[in-house]
Write an enzyme that holds these catalytic residues in place. Sequence first.
Site, PDB file in Angstrom:
ATOM      1  N   GLU A  36       0.894  -1.200   0.189  1.00  0.00           N
ATOM      2  CA  GLU A  36       0.083  -0.087   0.037  1.00  0.00           C
ATOM      3  C   GLU A  36       1.014   1.165  -0.052  1.00  0.00           C
ATOM      4  O   GLU A  36       0.449   2.074  -0.580  1.00  0.00           O
ATOM      5  CB  GLU A  36      -1.128  -0.169   1.031  1.00  0.00           C
ATOM      6  CG  GLU A  36      -2.094  -1.036   1.262  1.00  0.00           C
ATOM      7  CD  GLU A  36      -2.860  -1.151  -0.017  1.00  0.00           C
ATOM      8  OE1 GLU A  36      -2.836   0.130  -0.863  1.00  0.00           O
ATOM      9  OE2 GLU A  36      -3.713  -1.995  -0.346  1.00  0.00           O
ATOM     10  N   TYR A 119      -5.943   6.290   4.256  1.00  0.00           N
ATOM     11  CA  TYR A 119      -6.063   5.361   3.281  1.00  0.00           C
ATOM     12  C   TYR A 119      -5.208   4.067   3.705  1.00  0.00           C
ATOM     13  O   TYR A 119      -5.899   3.060   3.377  1.00  0.00           O
ATOM     14  CB  TYR A 119      -5.775   5.864   1.934  1.00  0.00           C
ATOM     15  CG  TYR A 119      -5.626   4.744   0.877  1.00  0.00           C
ATOM     16  CD1 TYR A 119      -6.482   4.001   0.206  1.00  0.00           C
ATOM     17  CD2 TYR A 119      -4.258   3.914   0.905  1.00  0.00           C
ATOM     18  CE1 TYR A 119      -6.490   3.002  -0.543  1.00  0.00           C
ATOM     19  CE2 TYR A 119      -4.003   2.767  -0.043  1.00  0.00           C
ATOM     20  CZ  TYR A 119      -5.340   2.258  -0.595  1.00  0.00           C
ATOM     21  OH  TYR A 119      -5.265   1.287  -1.437  1.00  0.00           O
ATOM     22  N   ASP A 137      -9.584   6.137  -2.267  1.00  0.00           N
ATOM     23  CA  ASP A 137      -8.355   6.529  -3.118  1.00  0.00           C
ATOM     24  C   ASP A 137      -8.790   7.279  -4.392  1.00  0.00           C
ATOM     25  O   ASP A 137     -10.099   7.506  -4.559  1.00  0.00           O
ATOM     26  CB  ASP A 137      -7.577   5.407  -3.236  1.00  0.00           C
ATOM     27  CG  ASP A 137      -8.183   4.459  -4.401  1.00  0.00           C
ATOM     28  OD1 ASP A 137      -9.246   4.195  -4.493  1.00  0.00           O
ATOM     29  OD2 ASP A 137      -7.445   3.914  -5.233  1.00  0.00           O
TER      30      ASP A 137
END
Length: 358
Positions: A36, A119, A137
Amino acid sequence: MDWDGLRRELGDWYERVRRDLPWRRTRDPYAIWVSEVMLQQTRVKTVIPYYERFLERFPDVAVLAGADLQAVYKLWEGLGYYSRARHLHAAAGMIMAQMGGRVPSDPQVLRRLPGIGDYIAAAVLSIAFDQPFAVVDGNVKRVLARVFLMETPVNHPPGHARFQTVADRLLDREQPGRHNQALMELGALVCTPKRPLCPQCPWTAHCRALQSGAVPDFPRRVKPRRPGEQFWVAGAVLKKGRLLLTRRPDRGLLAGLWEFPCDRMDGAADPAADCAAMVRRQVGLHCAPPQHLVTVRHAYTHFKLRMALYLCPWQGGRVRLDGPDHFDWVRPDQLDRLPLHGAVHKALPALLQALRGQ
DNA sequence: GAAACGTGGAT
DNA sequence: TATCCAAGTTT
């Protein structure tokens, strides 16, 4: 609004078409986290080789925490947003020192680690720990803007909360990890920024933009302002066959990366003289008249750069740094040991050719 | 809350 | 060549 129908159709579609990506073959919170971080503002195709190398070199939190930051930067070289590497390394250290070596599953704790924002916290918690947090996102915003005909600009921070609210309502709380990835996958494969593949979309029956023929007009965006242009001069100081490299500070632009001493030009009627003066100022060395090698162009997020590289034969002085925080005299064939930034890589062939010609 | 923060691929 | 923009976070 048939929320259950939306969730089911999305999930079924995802099971059918989902890409086999390296980070989808694991439930290891550390690996998910690394992926990520790398995927932040970076394309999947770019990330894959970096991810593979990173996990091979730093297979778990303990190894990463014990590694030299410079080694982490070297692996990150070319990926951009280098503070991500520093934050990841620092967070690994905190996890080892304070959290028993396990990536925390407590949202409050996770969210406090450097480099982990809303996020990434939601992504790790949902994908690795099955916790009901909705990710928002760029993909998610684009999809929601079209499906719900949201006028909120996707590139304007004040509107972010509106998307979060919708994403929270839409979340499949039974399978939050799958749902989040499915929504992002939809944005990546079907509901793309340009020329979306609406006939392949599982939500054609629900999409308000499609129904009103407005898909090309969504999502809305605010106009970004034009990036300005900067001119830099860089000096490759050559002494006894070695080149002087300097390291940028661990904050700000290109943090921690190595380069030839450089600085912005101040208008410079005489760039070569400006370069010699820059070398004296930045590293305290005197050099023979610099010879222009190449001028490279490079685009950063917030400005465009033109960097002129000069070859600067050393004439005298010992290194005294003003700006950079480290230096090293490096043989040209060993330059690849240091993490260098993009503009340096662009200029390097011209320098190496000039050195071979000497 | 605006601005900083990289790079490469697509158009 | 110029512009867009991609699984955002920090200051």
